[in-house]
Design an enzyme around this catalytic site. Structure first.
Site, PDB file in Angstrom:
ATOM      1  N   SER A  70       0.808  -1.219   0.000  1.00 41.65           N
ATOM      2  CA  SER A  70       0.000   0.000   0.000  1.00 41.65           C
ATOM      3  C   SER A  70       0.842   1.270   0.000  1.00 41.65           C
ATOM      4  O   SER A  70       0.379   2.320  -0.449  1.00 41.65           O
ATOM      5  CB  SER A  70      -0.936   0.009   1.213  1.00 41.65           C
ATOM      6  OG  SER A  70      -0.198  -0.128   2.417  1.00 41.65           O
ATOM      7  N   GLY A  84      -1.901  -4.282   1.106  1.00 47.26           N
ATOM      8  CA  GLY A  84      -1.967  -5.489   1.925  1.00 47.26           C
ATOM      9  C   GLY A  84      -1.015  -6.589   1.504  1.00 47.26           C
ATOM     10  O   GLY A  84      -0.973  -7.652   2.143  1.00 47.26           O
ATOM     11  N   ASN A 116       3.952  -5.511   5.635  1.00 47.00           N
ATOM     12  CA  ASN A 116       2.784  -6.259   6.107  1.00 47.00           C
ATOM     13  C   ASN A 116       3.175  -7.555   6.803  1.00 47.00           C
ATOM     14  O   ASN A 116       2.473  -8.013   7.707  1.00 47.00           O
ATOM     15  CB  ASN A 116       1.835  -6.547   4.936  1.00 47.00           C
ATOM     16  CG  ASN A 116       1.129  -5.283   4.468  1.00 47.00           C
ATOM     17  OD1 ASN A 116       0.528  -4.567   5.258  1.00 47.00           O
ATOM     18  ND2 ASN A 116       1.236  -4.982   3.191  1.00 47.00           N
ATOM     19  N   ASP A 140      -5.334   6.710   9.758  1.00 47.34           N
ATOM     20  CA  ASP A 140      -5.007   5.377  10.298  1.00 47.34           C
ATOM     21  C   ASP A 140      -3.627   5.309  10.922  1.00 47.34           C
ATOM     22  O   ASP A 140      -3.243   4.306  11.507  1.00 47.34           O
ATOM     23  CB  ASP A 140      -5.140   4.310   9.211  1.00 47.34           C
ATOM     24  CG  ASP A 140      -4.183   4.535   8.038  1.00 47.34           C
ATOM     25  OD1 ASP A 140      -3.309   5.413   8.125  1.00 47.34           O
ATOM     26  OD2 ASP A 140      -4.333   3.836   7.012  1.00 47.34           O
ATOM     27  N   HIS A 149      -0.476   5.007   6.929  1.00 48.51           N
ATOM     28  CA  HIS A 149      -0.211   5.366   5.532  1.00 48.51           C
ATOM     29  C   HIS A 149       0.084   6.854   5.398  1.00 48.51           C
ATOM     30  O   HIS A 149      -0.691   7.685   5.859  1.00 48.51           O
ATOM     31  CB  HIS A 149      -1.410   4.974   4.655  1.00 48.51           C
ATOM     32  CG  HIS A 149      -1.663   3.514   4.636  1.00 48.51           C
ATOM     33  ND1 HIS A 149      -2.572   2.898   5.478  1.00 48.51           N
ATOM     34  CD2 HIS A 149      -1.125   2.525   3.873  1.00 48.51           C
ATOM     35  CE1 HIS A 149      -2.579   1.600   5.242  1.00 48.51           C
ATOM     36  NE2 HIS A 149      -1.709   1.344   4.271  1.00 48.51           N
TER      37      HIS A 149
END
Length: 218
Positions: free
Chosen positions: A44, A81, A110, A191, A194
Protein backbone atom coordinates in the site's frame (compact mmCIF):
# COMPACT_ATOMS: atom_id res chain seq x y z
CA UNK A 1 30.23 5.07 -42.82
CA UNK A 2 31.61 3.35 -45.93
CA UNK A 3 32.03 6.73 -47.59
CA UNK A 4 33.87 7.93 -44.50
CA UNK A 5 36.23 4.95 -44.59
CA UNK A 6 36.91 5.53 -48.27
CA UNK A 7 37.92 9.10 -47.64
CA UNK A 8 40.12 7.99 -44.76
CA UNK A 9 42.27 5.97 -47.16
CA UNK A 10 43.12 9.22 -48.90
CA UNK A 11 43.60 11.65 -46.03
CA UNK A 12 45.85 9.54 -43.81
CA UNK A 13 46.57 9.65 -40.09
CA UNK A 14 44.36 12.63 -39.12
CA UNK A 15 41.29 10.99 -40.59
CA UNK A 16 42.08 7.69 -38.91
CA UNK A 17 42.26 9.49 -35.58
CA UNK A 18 38.89 11.09 -36.26
CA UNK A 19 37.44 7.69 -37.04
CA UNK A 20 38.82 6.30 -33.76
CA UNK A 21 37.23 9.19 -31.92
CA UNK A 22 33.92 8.40 -33.61
CA UNK A 23 34.12 4.78 -32.50
CA UNK A 24 34.87 5.90 -28.93
CA UNK A 25 31.87 8.21 -28.98
CA UNK A 26 29.63 5.39 -30.16
CA UNK A 27 30.95 3.10 -27.44
CA UNK A 28 30.32 5.74 -24.79
CA UNK A 29 26.77 6.22 -26.00
CA UNK A 30 26.05 2.50 -25.86
CA UNK A 31 27.52 2.19 -22.35
CA UNK A 32 24.44 3.93 -20.94
CA UNK A 33 21.21 2.38 -22.04
CA UNK A 34 18.19 3.36 -19.98
CA UNK A 35 15.85 0.49 -19.11
CA UNK A 36 12.62 0.37 -21.06
CA UNK A 37 10.53 -0.92 -18.17
CA UNK A 38 10.83 -0.50 -14.40
CA UNK A 39 8.57 -2.75 -12.33
CA UNK A 40 7.58 -1.66 -8.83
CA UNK A 41 6.45 -4.60 -6.71
CA UNK A 42 5.15 -3.15 -3.47
CA UNK A 43 2.35 -2.84 -0.98
CA UNK A 44 0.00 0.00 0.00
CA UNK A 45 2.94 2.38 0.51
CA UNK A 46 3.52 2.22 -3.23
CA UNK A 47 -0.08 1.58 -4.33
CA UNK A 48 -1.33 5.10 -3.44
CA UNK A 49 -3.59 3.83 -0.66
CA UNK A 50 -5.90 6.64 0.43
CA UNK A 51 -4.39 9.06 -2.07
CA UNK A 52 -5.55 10.72 -5.26
CA UNK A 53 -4.23 8.91 -8.32
CA UNK A 54 -0.90 10.30 -9.43
CA UNK A 55 0.20 11.64 -6.05
CA UNK A 56 2.21 8.66 -4.77
CA UNK A 57 5.97 8.29 -5.00
CA UNK A 58 5.78 5.92 -7.99
CA UNK A 59 3.82 8.45 -10.06
CA UNK A 60 6.22 11.18 -8.95
CA UNK A 61 9.15 9.00 -10.05
CA UNK A 62 7.55 8.53 -13.46
CA UNK A 63 7.26 12.28 -13.85
CA UNK A 64 10.89 12.69 -12.78
CA UNK A 65 11.98 10.26 -15.48
CA UNK A 66 10.15 12.38 -18.04
CA UNK A 67 11.66 15.59 -16.68
CA UNK A 68 15.13 14.10 -17.00
CA UNK A 69 14.32 12.73 -20.46
CA UNK A 70 14.92 9.14 -19.40
CA UNK A 71 12.91 6.97 -21.78
CA UNK A 72 11.65 4.40 -19.31
CA UNK A 73 8.14 3.34 -18.31
CA UNK A 74 7.16 2.42 -14.77
CA UNK A 75 4.72 -0.42 -14.18
CA UNK A 76 3.26 -0.12 -10.70
CA UNK A 77 2.28 -3.66 -9.71
CA UNK A 78 1.85 -2.76 -6.04
CA UNK A 79 -1.14 -4.10 -4.12
CA UNK A 80 -2.43 -2.87 -0.77
CA UNK A 81 -1.97 -5.49 1.93
CA UNK A 82 0.65 -7.39 -0.07
CA UNK A 83 3.13 -9.57 1.80
CA UNK A 84 6.44 -10.98 0.64
CA UNK A 85 4.69 -14.29 0.07
CA UNK A 86 2.11 -12.64 -2.18
CA UNK A 87 4.79 -10.80 -4.10
CA UNK A 88 6.76 -13.99 -4.58
CA UNK A 89 3.66 -15.69 -5.98
CA UNK A 90 2.80 -12.87 -8.37
CA UNK A 91 6.29 -12.06 -9.65
CA UNK A 92 6.74 -14.83 -12.28
CA UNK A 93 3.64 -13.72 -14.20
CA UNK A 94 4.73 -10.07 -14.00
CA UNK A 95 8.16 -10.95 -15.36
CA UNK A 96 6.56 -12.86 -18.22
CA UNK A 97 4.17 -10.04 -19.04
CA UNK A 98 6.36 -6.94 -18.74
CA UNK A 99 9.98 -8.17 -19.15
CA UNK A 100 11.32 -5.41 -16.86
CA UNK A 101 14.98 -4.43 -16.81
CA UNK A 102 14.73 -3.06 -13.26
CA UNK A 103 12.58 -4.32 -10.39
CA UNK A 104 11.97 -2.26 -7.25
CA UNK A 105 10.96 -4.63 -4.44
CA UNK A 106 9.15 -2.71 -1.71
CA UNK A 107 7.70 -5.47 0.44
CA UNK A 108 7.88 -6.71 4.00
CA UNK A 109 5.92 -4.10 5.96
CA UNK A 110 2.78 -6.26 6.11
CA UNK A 111 4.83 -9.30 7.15
CA UNK A 112 6.17 -7.25 10.03
CA UNK A 113 2.83 -5.75 11.03
CA UNK A 114 1.39 -9.27 11.21
CA UNK A 115 4.34 -10.52 13.23
CA UNK A 116 5.28 -13.11 10.64
CA UNK A 117 8.68 -14.82 10.96
CA UNK A 118 11.55 -12.68 9.72
CA UNK A 119 13.24 -15.73 8.23
CA UNK A 120 10.19 -16.42 6.04
CA UNK A 121 10.10 -12.84 4.75
CA UNK A 122 13.82 -12.99 4.03
CA UNK A 123 13.43 -16.26 2.12
CA UNK A 124 10.64 -14.76 0.02
CA UNK A 125 12.65 -11.64 -0.79
CA UNK A 126 15.64 -13.79 -1.71
CA UNK A 127 13.50 -15.90 -4.03
CA UNK A 128 12.11 -12.77 -5.71
CA UNK A 129 15.60 -11.41 -6.24
CA UNK A 130 16.69 -14.73 -7.75
CA UNK A 131 13.69 -14.75 -10.09
CA UNK A 132 14.47 -11.20 -11.16
CA UNK A 133 18.10 -12.04 -11.83
CA UNK A 134 17.01 -15.10 -13.76
CA UNK A 135 15.02 -12.78 -16.00
CA UNK A 136 18.05 -10.49 -16.46
CA UNK A 137 16.49 -7.75 -14.33
CA UNK A 138 18.38 -5.60 -11.84
CA UNK A 139 16.95 -5.36 -8.33
CA UNK A 140 16.52 -2.38 -6.01
CA UNK A 141 15.53 -3.40 -2.49
CA UNK A 142 13.49 -0.96 -0.38
CA UNK A 143 13.70 -1.44 3.37
CA UNK A 144 11.28 -0.79 6.21
CA UNK A 145 11.33 -0.46 9.99
CA UNK A 146 8.79 -1.74 12.48
CA UNK A 147 7.28 0.49 15.21
CA UNK A 148 8.87 -0.01 18.65
CA UNK A 149 5.69 -1.55 20.08
CA UNK A 150 6.47 -4.74 18.13
CA UNK A 151 9.36 -5.44 20.47
CA UNK A 152 12.99 -4.38 20.19
CA UNK A 153 14.32 -7.80 19.21
CA UNK A 154 11.80 -8.37 16.44
CA UNK A 155 12.14 -4.80 15.12
CA UNK A 156 15.94 -5.07 15.04
CA UNK A 157 15.88 -8.44 13.28
CA UNK A 158 13.35 -7.17 10.77
CA UNK A 159 15.36 -4.08 9.88
CA UNK A 160 18.67 -5.98 9.74
CA UNK A 161 17.13 -8.47 7.30
CA UNK A 162 17.24 -5.94 4.46
CA UNK A 163 20.89 -5.05 4.97
CA UNK A 164 21.93 -8.69 5.19
CA UNK A 165 20.00 -9.60 2.07
CA UNK A 166 21.27 -6.59 0.13
CA UNK A 167 24.86 -7.68 0.71
CA UNK A 168 24.10 -11.32 -0.06
CA UNK A 169 22.38 -10.68 -3.39
CA UNK A 170 24.59 -7.67 -4.20
CA UNK A 171 21.60 -5.40 -4.78
CA UNK A 172 21.41 -1.72 -3.81
CA UNK A 173 19.27 -0.92 -0.78
CA UNK A 174 17.14 2.01 0.31
CA UNK A 175 17.49 1.38 4.07
CA UNK A 176 14.22 3.01 5.16
CA UNK A 177 11.74 4.46 2.70
CA UNK A 178 9.97 6.49 5.41
CA UNK A 179 13.10 8.31 6.57
CA UNK A 180 12.06 11.89 7.41
CA UNK A 181 8.40 10.86 7.43
CA UNK A 182 7.98 8.25 10.18
CA UNK A 183 8.73 10.77 12.96
CA UNK A 184 6.20 13.34 11.71
CA UNK A 185 2.62 12.38 12.70
CA UNK A 186 1.19 15.18 10.57
CA UNK A 187 2.42 13.37 7.46
CA UNK A 188 0.18 10.35 8.07
CA UNK A 189 -3.44 9.64 7.26
CA UNK A 190 -6.00 9.05 10.00
CA UNK A 191 -5.01 5.38 10.30
CA UNK A 192 -1.49 6.49 11.32
CA UNK A 193 -0.04 3.85 9.01
CA UNK A 194 -0.21 5.37 5.53
CA UNK A 195 1.56 8.60 4.57
CA UNK A 196 -0.34 11.52 3.12
CA UNK A 197 0.32 12.90 -0.34
CA UNK A 198 2.50 15.58 1.25
CA UNK A 199 4.90 12.85 2.46
CA UNK A 200 5.46 11.20 -0.90
CA UNK A 201 7.96 13.72 -2.31
CA UNK A 202 10.14 12.91 0.71
CA UNK A 203 9.67 9.18 0.09
CA UNK A 204 10.73 9.67 -3.51
CA UNK A 205 13.75 11.68 -2.35
CA UNK A 206 14.77 8.65 -0.26
CA UNK A 207 14.38 6.23 -3.17
CA UNK A 208 15.38 8.28 -6.21
CA UNK A 209 19.20 8.38 -5.76
CA UNK A 210 19.41 4.58 -5.68
CA UNK A 211 16.87 4.20 -8.47
CA UNK A 212 18.67 6.71 -10.66
CA UNK A 213 21.98 4.96 -10.07
CA UNK A 214 20.64 1.52 -10.98
CA UNK A 215 18.98 2.95 -14.07
CA UNK A 216 22.32 4.31 -15.24
CA UNK A 217 24.14 1.03 -14.52
CA UNK A 218 24.30 -1.05 -17.65
Amino acid sequence: MLNFLGKCRDTGRACRLAFAALLLLCASASAYSAPKTILVLGDSLSAEYGLSRGSGWVALAEQKLKDQKIAADIVNASVSGETTSGGRTRLPALLEKYHPEVIVIELGANDGLRGLPVAAAEANLRAMAAAARGANARVLLVGMRMPPNYGRQYADQFYAMYGTLSKEIKAPLVPFMLEGVADKPQLFQADRLHPTAEAHPTILANIWPSLQKIIKTR
